[in-house]
Design a protein around this motif. Sequence first.
Motif, PDB file in Angstrom:
ATOM      1  N   LEU A  89      16.841  13.369  -0.650  1.00 43.82           N
ATOM      2  CA  LEU A  89      17.485  12.914  -1.648  1.00 43.82           C
ATOM      3  C   LEU A  89      17.929  14.009  -2.816  1.00 43.82           C
ATOM      4  O   LEU A  89      19.043  13.903  -3.455  1.00 43.82           O
ATOM      5  CB  LEU A  89      16.604  11.571  -2.373  1.00 43.82           C
ATOM      6  N   MET A  90      16.943  14.769  -2.934  1.00 41.84           N
ATOM      7  CA  MET A  90      16.959  15.799  -3.991  1.00 41.84           C
ATOM      8  C   MET A  90      18.404  16.575  -3.463  1.00 41.84           C
ATOM      9  O   MET A  90      19.072  17.220  -4.318  1.00 41.84           O
ATOM     10  CB  MET A  90      15.960  16.700  -4.041  1.00 41.84           C
ATOM     11  N   SER A  91      18.527  17.051  -2.107  1.00 43.01           N
ATOM     12  CA  SER A  91      19.487  17.893  -1.969  1.00 43.01           C
ATOM     13  C   SER A  91      20.787  16.890  -2.110  1.00 43.01           C
ATOM     14  O   SER A  91      21.932  17.569  -2.520  1.00 43.01           O
ATOM     15  CB  SER A  91      19.599  18.294  -0.426  1.00 43.01           C
ATOM     16  N   HIS A  92      21.062  15.675  -1.748  1.00 36.92           N
ATOM     17  CA  HIS A  92      22.127  14.884  -1.794  1.00 36.92           C
ATOM     18  C   HIS A  92      22.326  14.620  -3.335  1.00 36.92           C
ATOM     19  O   HIS A  92      23.576  14.789  -3.666  1.00 36.92           O
ATOM     20  CB  HIS A  92      21.951  13.432  -1.305  1.00 36.92           C
ATOM     21  N   PHE A  93      21.536  14.383  -4.106  1.00 35.24           N
ATOM     22  CA  PHE A  93      21.927  14.192  -5.561  1.00 35.24           C
ATOM     23  C   PHE A  93      21.871  15.433  -6.418  1.00 35.24           C
ATOM     24  O   PHE A  93      22.007  15.373  -7.700  1.00 35.24           O
ATOM     25  CB  PHE A  93      20.994  13.119  -6.184  1.00 35.24           C
ATOM     26  N   LYS A  94      21.799  16.591  -5.832  1.00 34.66           N
ATOM     27  CA  LYS A  94      21.938  17.849  -6.405  1.00 34.66           C
ATOM     28  C   LYS A  94      20.994  18.231  -7.391  1.00 34.66           C
ATOM     29  O   LYS A  94      21.446  18.420  -8.810  1.00 34.66           O
ATOM     30  CB  LYS A  94      23.143  18.078  -6.837  1.00 34.66           C
ATOM     31  N   GLY A  95      19.626  17.761  -7.291  1.00 37.77           N
ATOM     32  CA  GLY A  95      18.550  18.059  -8.253  1.00 37.77           C
ATOM     33  C   GLY A  95      18.361  17.051  -9.426  1.00 37.77           C
ATOM     34  O   GLY A  95      17.596  17.080 -10.468  1.00 37.77           O
ATOM     35  N   SER A  96      18.986  15.990  -9.171  1.00 38.00           N
ATOM     36  CA  SER A  96      18.959  14.807 -10.350  1.00 38.00           C
ATOM     37  C   SER A  96      17.571  13.828  -9.963  1.00 38.00           C
ATOM     38  O   SER A  96      17.580  13.039  -9.088  1.00 38.00           O
ATOM     39  CB  SER A  96      20.311  13.799 -10.368  1.00 38.00           C
ATOM     40  N   SER A  97      16.475  14.501 -10.737  1.00 42.53           N
ATOM     41  CA  SER A  97      15.325  13.816 -10.478  1.00 42.53           C
ATOM     42  C   SER A  97      15.272  12.348 -10.905  1.00 42.53           C
ATOM     43  O   SER A  97      14.590  11.424 -10.207  1.00 42.53           O
ATOM     44  CB  SER A  97      13.986  14.467 -11.189  1.00 42.53           C
ATOM     45  N   GLU A  98      15.903  11.930 -11.796  1.00 38.24           N
ATOM     46  CA  GLU A  98      16.119  10.447 -12.139  1.00 38.24           C
ATOM     47  C   GLU A  98      16.497   9.718 -11.024  1.00 38.24           C
ATOM     48  O   GLU A  98      15.875   8.654 -10.617  1.00 38.24           O
ATOM     49  CB  GLU A  98      16.948  10.332 -13.435  1.00 38.24           C
ATOM     50  N   LYS A  99      17.671  10.038 -10.439  1.00 37.64           N
ATOM     51  CA  LYS A  99      18.166   9.174  -9.485  1.00 37.64           C
ATOM     52  C   LYS A  99      17.283   9.218  -8.138  1.00 37.64           C
ATOM     53  O   LYS A  99      17.196   8.340  -7.653  1.00 37.64           O
ATOM     54  CB  LYS A  99      19.859   9.694  -8.831  1.00 37.64           C
ATOM     55  N   VAL A 100      16.732  10.331  -8.020  1.00 38.55           N
ATOM     56  CA  VAL A 100      15.747  10.450  -6.749  1.00 38.55           C
ATOM     57  C   VAL A 100      14.425   9.486  -7.173  1.00 38.55           C
ATOM     58  O   VAL A 100      14.069   8.993  -6.119  1.00 38.55           O
ATOM     59  CB  VAL A 100      15.046  12.088  -6.728  1.00 38.55           C
ATOM     60  N   ASP A 101      14.021   9.642  -8.218  1.00 42.96           N
ATOM     61  CA  ASP A 101      12.933   8.681  -8.620  1.00 42.96           C
ATOM     62  C   ASP A 101      13.108   7.490  -8.649  1.00 42.96           C
ATOM     63  O   ASP A 101      12.344   6.345  -8.000  1.00 42.96           O
ATOM     64  CB  ASP A 101      12.146   9.123 -10.312  1.00 42.96           C
ATOM     65  N   ARG A 102      14.503   6.679  -8.997  1.00 44.05           N
ATOM     66  CA  ARG A 102      14.827   5.473  -8.682  1.00 44.05           C
ATOM     67  C   ARG A 102      14.883   4.975  -7.469  1.00 44.05           C
ATOM     68  O   ARG A 102      14.525   3.887  -7.064  1.00 44.05           O
ATOM     69  CB  ARG A 102      16.092   5.504  -9.614  1.00 44.05           C
TER      70      ARG A 102
END
Length: 499
Positions: free
Chosen positions: A201-214
């Motif tokens: 998910l981190m590679s897909h969202f390009k480092g957006s930790s908020e989206k990954v956490d959600r």
Amino acid sequence: MSQRSERRGIHVDQSELLCKKGCGYYGNAGWQGLCSKCWREEYQRARQKQIQEDWALAEKLQREEEAAYVSIQSSSQTQPPQSHSQPSLATFSKFEEKKTNEKTRKVTTVKKFFSPSSRTAPKKESHEGKTPSPSITRQSSIETDRVSRDFGEFLKSLKPGREIQKQSCLFIDSMGNKKDLSAEELSECVQDFYQNMSDRLMSHFKGSSEKVDRVMDQVEKYIMTRLYKSVFCPETSDDEKKDLSTQHRIRALHWVTIQMLCVPVDEEIPEVSDGVVKAITDIIEMDSKRVPRDKLACITSCSKHIFNAIRVTKNEPASADDFLPTLIYIVLKANPPRLQSNIQYITRFCNPSRLMTGEDGYYFTNLCCAVAFIEKLDAQSLNLSPEDFERYMSGQASPRRQDDPAWPQTGSCINPALSQIHQNLSVLSNLEKRQQQVIEGAQSLQTELAEWQNNVAREVQEILERYPLEIKPRASAIDAENVENDRLPPPLQPEVFAG
């Protein structure tokens, strides 16, 4: 006694809550004082070392077995068939016994790798003995269906949603074949899945930790709801034994008071009393949740009620030194069901980022400290003499209501039930007194009403006698005596003249 000496048994330095490796994250007693990241590194390092040692020992045993077999075969070829049958069998039997003893004594892990089916049969029997009731099964099925629908709806808005759902379902299916694993190995499987999914998910969202956490919160909710029955308090662990031990320990400490723990809370204040009740409710409600994140939310809500109760009592913000003794007091009053199992469940299967940082991790670490303190509670921690502590623990005496002559004193059998009965009798006695006062007041009011009615009737009668009623004849009209009215001319009528 100074405030510092009063708190010597309860105070915990905030640095002790952090990881022993010095990484800055919160540690956990279940991880030997390490954070989840450092613990995983240590666990994997020790596991790889153990696996290498086990395989080396297994290869050594295999070579010894092959050498023994070759020697038996060679001896059987050099001896006559009639004379070597029984000795060869005896020699091989002794070798098998020696090999079995050595395996049992040294290689328990290898035995798990090579014969996992040996532990399957008794587990089936234990599962049959723990069949849940139909109502509980229906309730869990309804909740599982609801979570599955919510998870599917959530993934519809994500581009990789289908792949996330596919990987989650495959992981759940794979966990169904790993019921014979230990609790630590089950935790390792779940944590590995979290790590792999988070990296993707981190590679897909390009480092957006908020989206990954959600997304990871939803993945954790879906997976742990589906796996709850198989991973919560697994049969391969001693969680149930620890639950009973902690529960008995808290019951034995029912006599501990607020003053002994130096708790800065005044339950006589209604707002504070209400906050204490809400905190107890939250910590008890933790057991009804199935997702680690929801259990952590109960702990966080309980802690916030505690901070608010301290703030109202002291009229100033609460400190960490005030929070921990109050949390211990709340745990003692609540005696939460399956406390150790819930702590272990959160430790093993929660998203590690929640336990390492943030308020959830802080409050959870304090709860672990509170439980550890309760398990090691002694006379010095409560500022008591060893003799009084032993008498209170054995039930020979109680520190409560020592000034009450109706309360049983030293030498009598004291238990929580008698304490509750005494309190209930006191309440009933007060209610009886108040009821008697109400009845007397009602009777007095009834008497006053009757007297008032008699007085009003008597006064009305006296007025009537003093001023009797006289009925005068009706006054006649002016022309009532004129008998010739019929002879009078008609009244004048207006006439209109045309000009």
